[in-house]
Design a protein around this motif. Sequence first.
Motif, short mmCIF file in Angstrom:
data_model
loop_
_atom_site.label_atom_id
_atom_site.label_comp_id
_atom_site.label_asym_id
_atom_site.label_seq_id
_atom_site.Cartn_x
_atom_site.Cartn_y
_atom_site.Cartn_z
N GLU A 184 10.63 -3.38 2.05
CA GLU A 184 10.42 -2.60 3.20
C GLU A 184 9.91 -1.65 2.84
O GLU A 184 9.09 -1.36 1.82
CB GLU A 184 11.93 -1.68 3.34
CG GLU A 184 12.00 -0.83 4.22
CD GLU A 184 13.95 -0.80 4.59
OE1 GLU A 184 13.81 -0.44 5.80
OE2 GLU A 184 14.54 -1.66 4.05
N ASN A 207 15.51 -6.73 14.63
CA ASN A 207 14.62 -7.58 13.36
C ASN A 207 14.66 -9.08 14.69
O ASN A 207 15.48 -8.92 15.58
CB ASN A 207 15.37 -8.20 12.64
CG ASN A 207 16.87 -9.28 12.60
OD1 ASN A 207 16.87 -10.35 12.15
ND2 ASN A 207 17.91 -7.96 12.58
N ILE A 227 10.52 5.94 10.70
CA ILE A 227 10.17 4.63 11.04
C ILE A 227 10.22 3.88 9.42
O ILE A 227 8.59 4.13 8.81
CB ILE A 227 9.25 4.62 11.82
CG1 ILE A 227 10.13 5.38 13.37
CG2 ILE A 227 8.92 3.08 12.49
CD1 ILE A 227 9.06 5.17 14.25
N SER A 228 10.39 2.41 9.27
CA SER A 228 9.96 2.05 8.53
C SER A 228 10.22 0.26 9.02
O SER A 228 10.94 -0.26 9.71
CB SER A 228 10.68 1.28 6.87
OG SER A 228 13.25 1.27 7.30
N ILE A 229 9.05 -0.46 7.85
CA ILE A 229 9.27 -1.86 8.67
C ILE A 229 9.63 -2.91 7.49
O ILE A 229 9.61 -2.81 6.50
CB ILE A 229 7.82 -2.66 8.95
CG1 ILE A 229 6.50 -1.89 7.98
CG2 ILE A 229 7.45 -1.85 10.27
CD1 ILE A 229 4.70 -3.08 7.95
N LYS A 230 10.12 -4.23 7.37
CA LYS A 230 10.40 -5.50 6.32
C LYS A 230 10.29 -6.17 6.65
O LYS A 230 10.34 -6.70 8.25
CB LYS A 230 12.25 -4.47 6.23
CG LYS A 230 13.27 -4.72 7.13
CD LYS A 230 14.49 -5.13 6.55
CE LYS A 230 15.11 -5.49 7.87
NZ LYS A 230 16.62 -5.80 6.95
N LEU A 265 11.95 -3.73 12.01
CA LEU A 265 12.02 -2.08 12.16
C LEU A 265 13.28 -1.41 12.21
O LEU A 265 14.33 -2.09 12.77
CB LEU A 265 11.14 -2.36 13.24
CG LEU A 265 11.12 -1.26 14.23
CD1 LEU A 265 9.35 -0.45 12.99
CD2 LEU A 265 10.36 -0.87 15.54
N ASN A 266 12.87 -0.46 11.46
CA ASN A 266 14.16 0.39 11.08
C ASN A 266 13.96 1.87 10.87
O ASN A 266 12.75 1.97 11.43
CB ASN A 266 14.94 0.04 9.54
CG ASN A 266 15.42 -1.01 9.32
OD1 ASN A 266 16.37 -1.57 10.42
ND2 ASN A 266 15.45 -1.29 8.17
N TYR A 267 15.12 2.75 11.43
CA TYR A 267 14.49 3.89 12.27
C TYR A 267 15.43 4.86 11.53
O TYR A 267 16.48 4.74 11.24
CB TYR A 267 15.33 4.22 14.02
CG TYR A 267 14.89 5.44 14.22
CD1 TYR A 267 13.34 6.34 14.18
CD2 TYR A 267 15.53 6.59 14.04
CE1 TYR A 267 13.19 7.82 14.62
CE2 TYR A 267 15.99 7.82 14.15
CZ TYR A 267 14.48 8.55 14.40
OH TYR A 267 14.01 10.10 14.54
N GLY A 288 18.46 -0.66 12.81
CA GLY A 288 16.82 -1.45 13.83
C GLY A 288 17.07 -2.92 14.13
O GLY A 288 18.70 -2.82 14.19
#
Length: 227
Positions: free
Chosen positions: A177, A49, A184-187, A223-225, A47
């Motif tokens: 997170e 940042n 999809i995650s956000i942290k 943001l991670n995938y 992701g």
Amino acid sequence: MKRLGIMLSAILLLTSTAQAADLGWNSGASPVYSPTPASGWSGFYAGVNAGYGWGTLTRQPVGGGAQTQNNTSGGQFGAQAGYNMDMGGFVLGGEADLQWANIGHTEDLPGVGSFKAGIDFYGTLRGRAGMSFGQVMPFVTAGIAAGRGSASLTNPGGVTTSQSATHMGWTVGAGLEAQATENISIKAEYLYVDLGTQSYNGLPAGVGNIDATQRFSVVRAGLNYKF
């Protein structure tokens, strides 16, 4: 009348029980509620940042002498990649990131020129440990850090002399997170980064050869995938 109330209560209770059975609430296989998260945390991810850093620059002449300490600040953005192992609520993993940064200090030295020193980019290699609460995971993280710093002096005539050095150090932090979808995650994350001390030689008189120590904090969102 009292008996009628008791009968009506019993009918309502039996009806509710039957409806619950039809929905599967008592079977542990309810389509409405399940104790199992919709998506686990295991797997590779990558992701981006962005965030803001602030800290201190400590410098002194090479070989010893009076120390000067100044505040540093600036933006940063970059990318990260890692892997998580979800062990039923306890999550272990590792993450590497590389950041472009503009975390530095600028100072006008009377009769000498404009002095600037800071971190141009840095990266970390960290372990992560967290506890998952469904789609939300608070975590702690720690590892090694490395970065490239620069120091320069622009004299009154506009001529700039610049030096760079590679710093090595460590980092520690914590974050939160949350999964927005299955992939999809956000942290949000805080890191303290200590890049230690390096020498910058060859700067003009008025600054000279210096040892510079870079330490800073970073807050960032990412943001991670998950693959």
